[in-house]
Design a protein around this motif. Structure first.
Motif, PDB file in Angstrom:
ATOM      1  N   ASP A 214      14.359 -12.741 -31.556  1.00  0.00           N
ATOM      2  CA  ASP A 214      13.178 -12.533 -30.715  1.00  0.00           C
ATOM      3  C   ASP A 214      13.365 -11.319 -29.809  1.00  0.00           C
ATOM      4  O   ASP A 214      14.470 -11.047 -29.334  1.00  0.00           O
TER       5      ASP A 214
ATOM      6  N   LYS B  27      14.733 -15.468 -24.197  1.00  0.00           N
ATOM      7  CA  LYS B  27      14.590 -16.476 -25.270  1.00  0.00           C
ATOM      8  C   LYS B  27      15.835 -16.489 -26.151  1.00  0.00           C
ATOM      9  O   LYS B  27      16.312 -17.544 -26.567  1.00  0.00           O
ATOM     10  N   ARG B  28      16.343 -15.300 -26.450  1.00  0.00           N
ATOM     11  CA  ARG B  28      17.553 -15.206 -27.282  1.00  0.00           C
ATOM     12  C   ARG B  28      18.728 -15.901 -26.593  1.00  0.00           C
ATOM     13  O   ARG B  28      19.459 -16.675 -27.194  1.00  0.00           O
TER      14      ARG B  28
ATOM     15  N   LYS C 235      14.892 -17.821 -35.957  1.00  0.00           N
ATOM     16  CA  LYS C 235      13.796 -16.964 -35.474  1.00  0.00           C
ATOM     17  C   LYS C 235      14.063 -16.474 -34.048  1.00  0.00           C
ATOM     18  O   LYS C 235      13.889 -15.304 -33.736  1.00  0.00           O
ATOM     19  N   LEU C 236      14.494 -17.396 -33.178  1.00  0.00           N
ATOM     20  CA  LEU C 236      14.638 -17.059 -31.757  1.00  0.00           C
ATOM     21  C   LEU C 236      15.759 -16.053 -31.494  1.00  0.00           C
ATOM     22  O   LEU C 236      15.667 -15.249 -30.565  1.00  0.00           O
TER      23      LEU C 236
END
Length: 595
Positions: free
Chosen positions: A206, A211-212, A202-203
């Motif tokens: 993002d 965050k990635r 998921k990240l």
């Protein structure tokens, strides 16, 4: 999206009807007892096949045993997969898996026995007992291996070494699935938490670049720490492949892997060569990605984030099924109505529930029907997964319906064609049907990214395998530094100069389980190229291609994989199918960047 707290909450029509395999556990136990008897009987043939009738009895019993064993195994497997927490189901699977090992031991004498016969004796047997004609191709297929089968004593030694030779893959599996501990990431409340694979998936998509980046660094942290251990497991696996190829007198490890499918080496080399001659559209897409993300430097953690927002459409399972059936109309009424029956007859287990196995798959059972596992989430990705797995399901259904048991299975080499043709027909249908510019961009982006993952990435992996095995064959060292250097160079070549290479990139080789199954990944790319060609032809309404394609789906393993595809108009010994697929990719990138 509706979530289900328990399997009991899922509507009956969205769950498998396992009674199609066994109406109750007592019936399973009866078959289990029968199989044990058959195994005993089968092993009694060792040293006792003296005439044609003995050979026929052995082969008939072996086939019958295989069919019953598959039913027992699949029933237990499906029970486990619907809820992996249930001990009774795990015990069933463990019991039948042990019987699988007994069958292997009971039949291990047969190949050396058959190859000890003169071909003239086998010919005589086939003339004496007409029923043996059914097994003729299988028997001669074993003869193809004659130059590569060793003496009975050596074969026994090799079979005893099986566990030791497969231990690098098992060790890597333990490291990668059980022992690995990723770094930490910051959650939405600002707290540090340990990253999991699910969170990473998921990240890395993002919108927040920080965050990635954090997830990317945390994900690669254990691979950096364990680089020498994983280099050792991979180097040993590669050397074992080379050793087995030498012992069995193959010209190379690559040719040993291609032998079963009768694929010449130039198909593999041609795939790499043609892809590398056509990397410009891929590099153009990397440039488009950099531009659309508005970053000064594009990095590896920017390659998975979707470029198009706002298409989080809810699609119920019923709506998804109807959309899929509409998109597959180019395959004809018979195909569509048969596939409609999959839903009505409960061949599909639809919903995600606690304890259920993740992901999706199809498994065909001869004489019963295909079983498809999904974890459907009422979104666009789930629609694609449904369509993909139903492609496999229809392939299994058609092959089982139109071929005898010994011809119904099909090679992995052709398996991905059936699933990808369906996906391409679906995406073309959705693109055709939408006037929403944002949706069109989203679909093109999805198509391009799946193309990139199935074609370019797998070809890059295939080249990595080829280079590492050639180094082992030349007795050159294989260690972390060697793997780093090869992988980073290939990554640069395939992605172009726009991508700024972080240090973590060169560790990419250390996380790929497929490298422990040698020369396997190239089949994704050849299958994808064949499917792109076929889908485009089917969309023109070409009746000849439709007839040829349906015949292909009904053929199982009635011919070699290359010949089966050749009959549909796709000749993978030539560069054209790969060139056409890569040209289609270029067209998609052009269309996407124009939007």
């Amino acid at each position: 999206m509706k979530t289900f707290q328990s399997r009991d909450d899922v509507p009956v029509h969205e769950k498998w009807r396992l009674e199609d395999l066994y109406s109750n556990l007592d019936r399973w136990e009866q078959d289990f007892a029968n199989v044990l008897e058959m195994v005993k009987k089968l092993s009694s043939f060792d040293g006792e096949i003296h005439q044609a009738q003995d050979l026929l009895e052995y082969l008939k019993l072996s086939e019958e045993l295989g069919l019953v064993y598959k039913c027992l195994y699949v029933y237990a497997m499906l029970k486990v997969d619907t809820d992996t927490r249930v001990n009774e189901s795990q015990a069933l699977l463990e019991r039948i898996s042990q019987v699988g090992q007994q069958i292997s031991a009971a039949t291990s004498f047969f190949k050396p026995f058959l190859l000890s016969l003169d071909e003239s004796t086998l010919k005589q047997y086939l003339e004496e007992v007409k029923e043996l004609t059914y097994f003729e191709d299988d028997l001669y297929e074993l003869y193809r291996y004659k130059d590569h089968v060793l003496s009975k004593e050596k074969e026994e030694v090799l079979s005893q070494m099986g566990d030791a030779l497969s231990s690098p893959g098992k060790t890597f599996g333990m490291i990668n699935n059980a022992d690995i501990a990723f770094g930490e990431v910051t959650n939405d409340d600002g707290e540090k938490v340990s990253l999991t694979r699910g969170m990473y998936a998921k990240l890395i998509e993002d919108k927040d670049r920080q965050k990635r980046k954090e997830a990317y660094k945390a994900y690669y942290k254990p691979y950096v720490q364990l680089q020498n251990t994983t280099a050792s497991t991979l180097a040993t696996a590669v050397k074992n492949n080379v050793l087995m190829a030498n012992l069995r007198r193959y010209p190379s490890a690559l040719e040993k892997s291609l032998f079963a499918d009768e694929v010449p080496k130039q198909v593999y080399e041609n795939l790499i060569k043609v892809t590398k001659q056509n990397l410009e559209p891929m590099k153009r897409y990397v440039r488009v990605r950099k531009e659309m993300l508005g970053v000064d430097e594009l990095r590896a953690y920017d390659l998975s984030v979707p470029l198009v927002d706002g298409v989080k459409k809810d699609i119920s399972f019923d709506e998804a099924y109807e959309t899929m059936l509409e998109s597959l109309e180019p395959l004809g009424n018979e195909y569509v109505s048969t596939l409609r029956g999959f839903k009505e007859k409960r061949y599909i287990d639809v919903r995600e529930t606690p304890g259920k196995r993740s992901g999706a798959y199809n498994i065909g059972v001869y004489g019963v029907h295909p079983f498809i596992l999904l974890n459907h989430r009422d979104d666009l990705d789930s629609l694609f997964t449904l369509t993909h797995e139903c492609g496999h399901g229809m392939h299994s259904y058609y092959s089982s319906t139109h071929q005898p048991p010994n011809r119904a299975g099909y090679s992995i080499f052709v398996a991905e064609v059936a699933s990808t043709v369906n996906e391409v027909l679906l995406i073309r249908h959705l693109l055709e049907r939408t006037n929403d510019k944002q949706m069109k961009k989203y679909l093109l982006n999805h198509f391009i990214d799946s193309f990139k993952g199935t074609m370019f990435t797998q070809v890059m992996f295939a080249e990595f395998e080829k280079i590492t095995h050639e180094k082992a064959e030349a007795k050159e060292p294989l260690n972390a530094d060697v793997f780093h250097s090869i992988y980073e160079r290939l990554f640069r070549e395939y992605h172009g100069e726009e991508l700024v290479i972080d240090d973590e990139v060169k560790f990419g080789w250390s996380r790929i389980p497929h490298f422990y199954r040698p020369f396997y990944v190239y089949k994704y790319a050849t299958g994808y190229a064949a499917a792109i060609h076929l889908a485009d032809q089917l969309l023109t309404g070409d009746q000849q291609t439709l007839n040829a394609y349906l015949t292909f789906l009904k053929s199982g393993s009635a011919d070699t994989p290359l010949n089966l595809l050749r009959a549909t108009g796709v000749d993978l010994t030539k560069p054209e199918p790969i060139e056409q697929a890569l040209s289609t990719f270029g067209g998609l990138v052009d269309e996407f960047s124009a939007l």
